[in-house]
Design a protein around this motif. Structure first.
Motif, short mmCIF file in Angstrom:
data_model
loop_
_atom_site.label_atom_id
_atom_site.label_comp_id
_atom_site.label_asym_id
_atom_site.label_seq_id
_atom_site.Cartn_x
_atom_site.Cartn_y
_atom_site.Cartn_z
N ASN A 146 1.04 -1.39 -0.13
CA ASN A 146 0.23 -0.08 0.33
C ASN A 146 0.92 1.54 0.14
N GLY A 147 2.31 0.89 -0.85
CA GLY A 147 2.56 2.46 -0.61
C GLY A 147 4.27 2.74 0.31
N ARG A 148 3.87 1.95 1.29
CA ARG A 148 4.91 2.09 1.82
C ARG A 148 5.76 1.17 2.79
N TYR A 149 6.74 1.38 3.99
CA TYR A 149 7.42 0.25 4.57
C TYR A 149 6.31 -0.65 5.11
N VAL A 150 6.69 -2.31 5.55
CA VAL A 150 5.37 -2.96 6.39
C VAL A 150 6.27 -2.80 7.45
N PRO A 151 5.84 -2.18 8.69
CA PRO A 151 6.91 -2.27 10.20
C PRO A 151 7.32 -3.91 10.65
N GLU A 152 6.05 -4.14 10.28
CA GLU A 152 6.41 -6.09 11.06
C GLU A 152 7.26 -7.06 10.08
N GLY A 153 6.75 -6.34 8.84
CA GLY A 153 7.74 -7.17 7.80
C GLY A 153 9.20 -6.87 8.04
N LEU A 154 9.30 -5.57 7.70
CA LEU A 154 10.87 -5.70 8.10
C LEU A 154 11.43 -5.96 9.68
N ARG A 155 11.01 -5.83 10.83
CA ARG A 155 11.59 -6.48 12.04
C ARG A 155 11.28 -7.73 11.71
N ALA A 156 10.83 -8.74 11.06
CA ALA A 156 10.87 -9.83 10.59
C ALA A 156 11.99 -10.13 9.95
N ILE A 157 12.82 -9.58 9.01
CA ILE A 157 13.63 -9.60 8.12
C ILE A 157 14.97 -9.25 9.33
N ASN A 158 14.84 -8.08 9.66
CA ASN A 158 16.05 -7.11 10.96
C ASN A 158 16.36 -8.77 11.88
N HIS A 159 15.29 -9.81 12.02
CA HIS A 159 15.28 -10.73 13.16
C HIS A 159 16.12 -11.64 12.60
N VAL A 160 15.72 -12.53 11.52
CA VAL A 160 16.45 -13.26 10.72
C VAL A 160 18.26 -13.13 10.64
N LEU A 161 18.24 -11.81 9.12
CA LEU A 161 19.80 -11.16 9.63
C LEU A 161 20.19 -11.20 10.58
N ARG A 162 19.99 -11.05 12.21
CA ARG A 162 20.59 -10.28 12.94
C ARG A 162 21.95 -11.60 13.02
N ASP A 163 22.78 -10.86 14.00
CA ASP A 163 24.32 -11.40 14.10
C ASP A 163 24.24 -12.45 14.65
N HIS A 164 23.99 -13.64 14.09
CA HIS A 164 24.19 -15.01 14.97
C HIS A 164 25.11 -15.10 15.84
N ARG A 165 25.91 -14.57 16.23
CA ARG A 165 27.68 -15.36 17.04
C ARG A 165 26.38 -14.05 17.98
N THR A 166 26.05 -12.84 18.45
CA THR A 166 26.03 -12.36 19.62
C THR A 166 24.54 -11.89 20.15
N ASN A 167 23.91 -12.50 18.77
CA ASN A 167 22.18 -12.65 18.89
C ASN A 167 21.78 -10.72 18.53
N GLU A 168 22.88 -10.20 18.44
CA GLU A 168 22.35 -9.00 18.67
C GLU A 168 22.10 -8.02 17.47
#
Length: 197
Positions: free
Chosen positions: A73-95
């Motif tokens: 709908n013409g904008r970024y979806v915060p929930e979707g970006l959060r899901a991406i941020n989570h799976v792309l986190r630093d797996h060594r430190t969990n940050e």
């Protein structure tokens, strides 16, 4: 005028006027009936599904997957970006950090260019400064001020696709940095200036 042409071509001069009128009314009625479904179809086509952008990832270190709608709908979806941020986190430190939306768009454009919706296999995405410093000690190929530490870089592969084809498609987009690491079987993408190595 239209009625006159219709009568000239389709009605005989010998038929009574009454029959002509009935035939003309029937013909116009039939035309109206045929137009109704077309109007309904046209109206249905005008109601378009909103444009959405989706991406799928498999983090090879954690085994986690996500398929996220990050734009609708013409904008970024915060929930979707959060899901991406989570799976792309630093797996060594969990940050985790906020992954640059431009990098996410770069990945989506790459997916579109390759005509696929297959999940990207992630070798590395966000890295904390501590993780990046440790990796820099182990390899000359790790930049001390890596864009990975800013959430602006990702190392990926796409199963079933040649790495060289993935690289070529990424280079053709001219959206940021593209690194080619065939011996390690991944390409690097970042949202920095356009360059390649």
């Amino acid at each position: 005028m239209i009625r006159k042409l219709f009568e000239q071509h389709y009605l005989s001069e010998t038929e009574p006027v009454q029959s002509r009128r009935r035939l003309l009314q029937a013909g116009l009625g039939a035309c109206a009936m045929l137009a109704l479904p077309m109007t309904a179809t046209t109206a249905h086509a005008a109601i378009k599904k909103p444009y959405e952008k989706k991406l799928s990832f498999l983090n090879l270190h954690t085994g986690e997957r996500t398929r996220a709608t990050f734009w609708a709908n013409g904008r970024y979806v915060p929930e979707g970006l959060r899901a991406i941020n989570h799976v792309l986190r630093d797996h060594r430190t969990n940050e985790r950090t906020t992954i640059d939306p431009y990098l996410v768009d770069f990945l989506h454009q790459l997916q579109y260019r390759l005509r696929t919706n297959q999940e990207f296999h992630v070798i590395s995405a966000y890295r904390s400064h501590a993780t990046n410093a440790k990796l820099a000690q182990l390899s000359d190929g790790v930049a001390k001020n890596s864009l990975h530490t800013q959430g602006k870089a990702i190392d990926i592969r796409l199963p079933g696709r040649k790495l060289a084809d993935l690289r070529s498609a990424a280079l053709s987009l001219q959206m940021g940095g593209v690194g080619y690491y065939p011996s390690s079987n991944f390409i690097h993408l970042d949202s920095g200036r356009v360059r390649f190595w």
